[in-house]
Design a protein around this motif. Sequence first.
Motif, PDB file in Angstrom:
ATOM      1  N   GLU A   1       0.808  -1.215   0.000  1.00 59.99           N
ATOM      2  CA  GLU A   1       0.000   0.000   0.000  1.00 59.99           C
ATOM      3  C   GLU A   1       0.845   1.271   0.000  1.00 59.99           C
ATOM      4  O   GLU A   1       0.334   2.346  -0.308  1.00 59.99           O
ATOM      5  CB  GLU A   1      -0.938   0.012   1.215  1.00 59.99           C
ATOM      6  N   TYR A   2       2.125   1.138   0.366  1.00 63.10           N
ATOM      7  CA  TYR A   2       2.938   2.344   0.457  1.00 63.10           C
ATOM      8  C   TYR A   2       3.077   3.038  -0.894  1.00 63.10           C
ATOM      9  O   TYR A   2       3.287   4.249  -0.954  1.00 63.10           O
ATOM     10  CB  TYR A   2       4.324   2.033   1.027  1.00 63.10           C
ATOM     11  N   GLY A   3       2.929   2.288  -1.974  1.00 63.28           N
ATOM     12  CA  GLY A   3       2.997   2.899  -3.299  1.00 63.28           C
ATOM     13  C   GLY A   3       1.940   3.946  -3.526  1.00 63.28           C
ATOM     14  O   GLY A   3       2.085   4.817  -4.398  1.00 63.28           O
ATOM     15  N   TYR A   4       0.846   3.902  -2.735  1.00 63.62           N
ATOM     16  CA  TYR A   4      -0.207   4.902  -2.888  1.00 63.62           C
ATOM     17  C   TYR A   4       0.250   6.294  -2.441  1.00 63.62           C
ATOM     18  O   TYR A   4      -0.381   7.292  -2.777  1.00 63.62           O
ATOM     19  CB  TYR A   4      -1.443   4.515  -2.060  1.00 63.62           C
ATOM     20  N   ARG A   5       1.341   6.349  -1.652  1.00 63.81           N
ATOM     21  CA  ARG A   5       1.740   7.638  -1.092  1.00 63.81           C
ATOM     22  C   ARG A   5       2.172   8.625  -2.164  1.00 63.81           C
ATOM     23  O   ARG A   5       2.107   9.843  -1.950  1.00 63.81           O
ATOM     24  CB  ARG A   5       2.867   7.447  -0.073  1.00 63.81           C
ATOM     25  N   TRP A   6       2.583   8.102  -3.332  1.00 66.78           N
ATOM     26  CA  TRP A   6       3.019   9.017  -4.389  1.00 66.78           C
ATOM     27  C   TRP A   6       1.877   9.938  -4.815  1.00 66.78           C
ATOM     28  O   TRP A   6       2.119  11.019  -5.364  1.00 66.78           O
ATOM     29  CB  TRP A   6       3.521   8.227  -5.604  1.00 66.78           C
ATOM     30  N   GLU A   7       0.625   9.521  -4.554  1.00 68.37           N
ATOM     31  CA  GLU A   7      -0.513  10.325  -4.988  1.00 68.37           C
ATOM     32  C   GLU A   7      -0.526  11.693  -4.307  1.00 68.37           C
ATOM     33  O   GLU A   7      -0.974  12.687  -4.891  1.00 68.37           O
ATOM     34  CB  GLU A   7      -1.821   9.588  -4.697  1.00 68.37           C
TER      35      GLU A   7
END
Length: 558
Positions: free
Chosen positions: A478-484
């Motif tokens: 889920e950490y990949g969502y932080r780029w948003e």
Amino acid sequence: MTTTRESRQAVFRHIVCRSRTDWPTYDSTGLYDRTSLGGLASDVRTVSTHWFTHDAHNSVEQFVCSLPLAYFRFEAHNQYTRLTRYEMDTLFRLFVLKELHGWEHETALVEYLDTSPNLRECLGLESVPDQSTLWRSWHNRFTTDLRETVATAARTILIKAQNAGVSVPRNPDRKLPQRDTDTEELVPDEQTVLEQAEPVTDHINRIVFPAFSLDRGDGCEIHENAYWDLQTYLGLRERLAANEGARSFVYESTRDRTPLGHAHRDHIRDLSIEQIREMYRQAVNRLLDEVAETEQFVRAGIVAIDITENDPFTGNRTGHENEIIGTKENTDEYAYQWATIQLVGNAVPIVLDARPVRKGETRKEIVEDLLDTAEELVHVNNVLMDREFDSQYILEMISQRGLSYVVPKRMQTSEKAQAKRLLRRNQDRYETDRELHLGNNEWHQTTLIYRRKGNTDHDDHRQYSVFMSNRGGGFLSEYGYRWEIESGYKSIKRFMAATTSKDFVLRFFYFAFACLLYSIWRAIDLLVQVELTGEYEHAPIVTADNTLTLLKKETGIG
């Protein structure tokens, strides 16, 4: 349980204490008046949102009986000129009740009232209207717009009650109606998107912008909406400042009177940081209520917290050292900094709250503050942050709230040593439990997850990143969502008005208003996607430029 005087007072006291601009809408802005059906629908939404959270309020029929309508001027929507036995507000309640149950014909409503003496008393009915009276009232007495408002009010009540776990007579339709088409699989063209987005933009603006108020008092010659129109106009063009923008606004706006740039700035400077934040939170709450009425809106989920900064400040910051602070990178530059919390993941990426960052404030204070707001607005599951929030005290606070987190860890000696061992073993991933010392013999339990990066130029321990999570490595994806949140900042800064002023309130207002315009854009995109396709894909089909064009029309420009 039944409603009581005390339970009703508790609800309305809670509404009033949240903000003077929350209810009733028409008291805070000239956008709505006492004949406005938009104002009536907005108030139904606001009251029902809080009504069903009270333990004593477990009936939609009780809500219909208790909804305050004395303020509303129904005569503007009454097509009869003669005196009649039944008042418009009573008929309004009856038709909302009919819509709640989904009855197609008035006969079912009459039969239900005949067998419900307590409901008749609650509605103030001495006798039950016959079927023909109700039919004529609906088709001949009520205007088309008033009939639509009845349907909207009933749908809102059903959704708010169901969200609160209250039994409802029927399941509300949470999808907007689909367009009839023989080619449902075709991607909507830009013209179709714009045609659908225009009324949605108009509706959203009428919901959101009344939450803002300059509190200028009565008798002002320039309408308050002109100030918000000008602020929106400043965001329509990159790097447009108030003075230059106000001069252009005079010629491009259809308004008779528009504010001067210095007057606009002076009114904003009179606000406090907390006033701006409270207005922002009220506006976002209204925005969330709108998108929450679709099945596709995910109100529970993942939030990301981050800090962004303005362009480096190059002037004299004497007297402003606590506000124009160092940049996030370890340089000798200075900048204003702002912190935000935003929905990410599968949710529509709305910025839930924004706040300034001052010298001396701890990251823990900032995270606590932003989470307090977020948890009032949505159900938070997981919190994502970058490594500047790598603190055992922050992580413990998040865990104490019952939330999960994923945060990168700065690599210290022990982490570097472990990464070197993994490199020798050619191991891509590794997890281990770790206790972080809180003091006074207290510890925070977390899990360290080592993960090898892809496409890295490093040939040493820097091939690995280390993350911390209190739910194990399963949440790491889920950490990949932080780029948003980072990509969102680029759009937010596109919506910001330009200024060289060092006034902290003005600077923060410009940032917060840009966050609001960004959130409106993403909310409009969700509603348009649902309307045209019945689904929500994260990649917007309504572009930021589309939204700016539509907002331009809404501000009376062009």
